[in-house]
Design an enzyme around this catalytic site. Structure first.
Site, PDB file in Angstrom:
ATOM      1  N   GLU A   1       2.616  -0.162  12.449  1.00 52.55           N
ATOM      2  CA  GLU A   1       1.465  -0.846  11.858  1.00 52.55           C
ATOM      3  C   GLU A   1       1.439  -2.328  12.218  1.00 52.55           C
ATOM      4  OE1 GLU A   1       0.870  -0.196   7.719  1.00 52.55           O
ATOM      5  OE2 GLU A   1      -0.127   1.712   8.110  1.00 52.55           O
TER       6      GLU A   1
ATOM      7  N   LYS B   1       0.837  -1.202   0.000  1.00 48.59           N
ATOM      8  CA  LYS B   1       0.000   0.000   0.000  1.00 48.59           C
ATOM      9  C   LYS B   1       0.869   1.248   0.000  1.00 48.59           C
ATOM     10  CE  LYS B   1      -1.699   1.783   3.738  1.00 48.59           C
ATOM     11  NZ  LYS B   1      -2.469   2.113   4.965  1.00 48.59           N
TER      12      LYS B   1
ATOM     13  N   SER C   1       7.776   5.657  12.425  1.00 47.30           N
ATOM     14  CA  SER C   1       7.751   4.946  11.133  1.00 47.30           C
ATOM     15  C   SER C   1       8.859   5.406  10.200  1.00 47.30           C
ATOM     16  CB  SER C   1       6.378   5.105  10.461  1.00 47.30           C
ATOM     17  OG  SER C   1       5.346   4.638  11.301  1.00 47.30           O
TER      18      SER C   1
END
Length: 436
Positions: free
Chosen positions: A319, A32, A204
């Site tokens: 995530e 994604k 991240s």
């Protein structure tokens, strides 16, 4: 394939329980994160681009639809090969962001380059996701934005066909997407961007490295040698072919199945080198008791059927938290997952949701401001709420492998990033061996 951009009704689902070790080879759709970045870069490039093996799911269809509404030619008829031909961006137009952080954050900066107003709105929960730092940053470099809420959707970007650019100071501790959003559009700004992050660490980090590397691949001049500072020169981006890697985050629940059942799961088509944090995943899986290997067959995880507790800072791979929390609830010792305060602003407050659902199944969970401490106890079946969050659904499915009687309130939310998830998962658990 059916259009995935419409909101689906909830689909309750009984998570299958594994009676034997799983043994499967999967070929999952593309990342994604890579698909979203390739779409944005292609939309502001000077020539056509192709995306090979992209992710086709709700988030990426919404991204493609938003770019198309602004004037780009985006063909996604072929699942294996998307084509994008850039055209001058224009308004008035409307972008439906759904619940996609990539759409609500990556598209507004290039909307400033559109000739005319572009409105943004999405699912009701999307209006609670933070946008304030990005809005303030864009305004500071000359983008007019009408945002009636307190730094959230809905909003209107009043594009003038040009963005001045220049120096930007931002606190991106709430999401690395604030930084990526500005960097991706910056080559088209008249003065580029000198972006400085001031505040707690940006989470991240692998996603930021992906942004920088993909910008360079498209021809951008970018300097990230100074910590928390990114300098992007103005210039032309080149249309190109993008080979989208399989999605590592989407593979994690399947890899987790190998750990829980003592089986083997191979993700076929994995490249020898990756923009995604494979080394970090290898480290985490090793601590949990698994083994990860990469060869010509793909990326393989093997488990023993015993999951060990984990003490880890997950700020760079946040995530993964929901599935890792599910594994921690099935482990043989306590776990501490930390460094993920920012996931309270994801599709739902993931820390609160995990605490509530794991506790409801019998686990002992202590919620802290930036993470969870999980002390395993015997678990029992029951309802597992998914909160319209695909990662929560993945966590519930992993728990169901070892705990009979777990029912998810909604598995349709997995269409956000992997519409095939229920079918792939059920086939893996019931003995399917190869899903390429």
């Amino acid at each position: 394939m059916a259009n995935l951009t419409a909101t689906r009704p909830p689909q309750p689902w009984q998570a299958p329980t594994a009676s034997d070790p799983v043994g499967t080879t999967l070929r999952l759709p593309g990342s994604k994160s890579m698909t979203a970045r390739a779409l944005i870069l292609s939309a502001i490039a000077t020539g056509p681009s192709t995306l090979r093996r992209p992710l086709r799911a709700r988030d990426t269809e919404l991204m493609a639809g938003g770019l198309r509404a602004m004037g780009a030619h985006v063909s996604i008829v072929d699942d294996e090969r998307w084509l994008l031909r850039p055209h001058p961006l224009r308004g008035p137009s409307h972008v439906d962001v759904g619940l996609a952080g990539t759409v609500m954050r990556f598209v507004p900066p290039i909307a400033g380059l559109a000739d005319g107003p572009v409105t943004f709105d999405g699912d009701p929960v999307a209006r609670t996701r933070p946008l304030g730092p990005l809005i303030a940053a864009l305004r500071s470099i000359g983008v007019r934005i009408d945002a009636p809420g307190a730094g959230s959707l809905p909003l209107t970007v009043r594009g003038t066909g040009r963005v001045t650019g220049g120096e930007v100071v931002i606190d991106a501790s709430g999401s690395s997407q604030f930084v990526s959003a500005l960097l991706l559009a910056a080559p088209r700004f008249e003065r580029g961007v000198v972006l400085r992050h001031v505040g707690p660490p940006v989470p991240s980090a692998p996603h930021l490295r992906m942004t920088v590397q993909m910008l360079r691949a498209a021809g951008a001049g970018i300097d990230d040698t100074t910590p928390d500072v990114w300098v992007v020169e103005p210039g032309r981006l080149t249309g190109r072919g993008w080979d989208i890697e399989p999605d590592l985050s989407g593979a994690l629940p399947f890899f987790a199945a190998a750990l829980v059942t003592g089986g083997r799961v191979t993700l076929a088509g994995w490249p020898p080198s990756s923009l995604q944090p494979v080394d970090r995943l290898r480290e985490l899986l090793g601590q949990l008791g698994g083994e990860l290997s990469l060869d010509t067959e793909g990326l393989t995880v093997r488990g023993t059927g015993v999951v060990h507790g984990l003490d880890a800072d997950l700020s760079d791979v946040s995530e993964l938290t929901p599935v890792l929390a599910a594994l921690a609830a099935l482990a043989d010792s306590p776990s501490r997952l930390r460094g993920v305060a920012h996931i309270r602003g994801h599709e739902t407050d993931r820390l609160a949701a995990l605490t509530r659902e794991l506790t409801g199944l019998g686990a002992e969970v202590i919620e802290s401001p930036d993470g969870l401490e999980i002390r395993p106890r015997p678990l029992h079946g029951g309802q597992f709420a998914t909160y319209d969050d695909h990662r929560m659904a993945h966590a519930g499915a992993v728990l169901g492998l070892a705990v009979p009687g777990i029912s998810l309130t909604d598995v349709a939310c997995t269409s956000k990033t992997l519409p095939e998830f229920p079918a792939l998962w059920s086939a893996m658990v019931t003995g399917g061996s190869d899903h390429r």
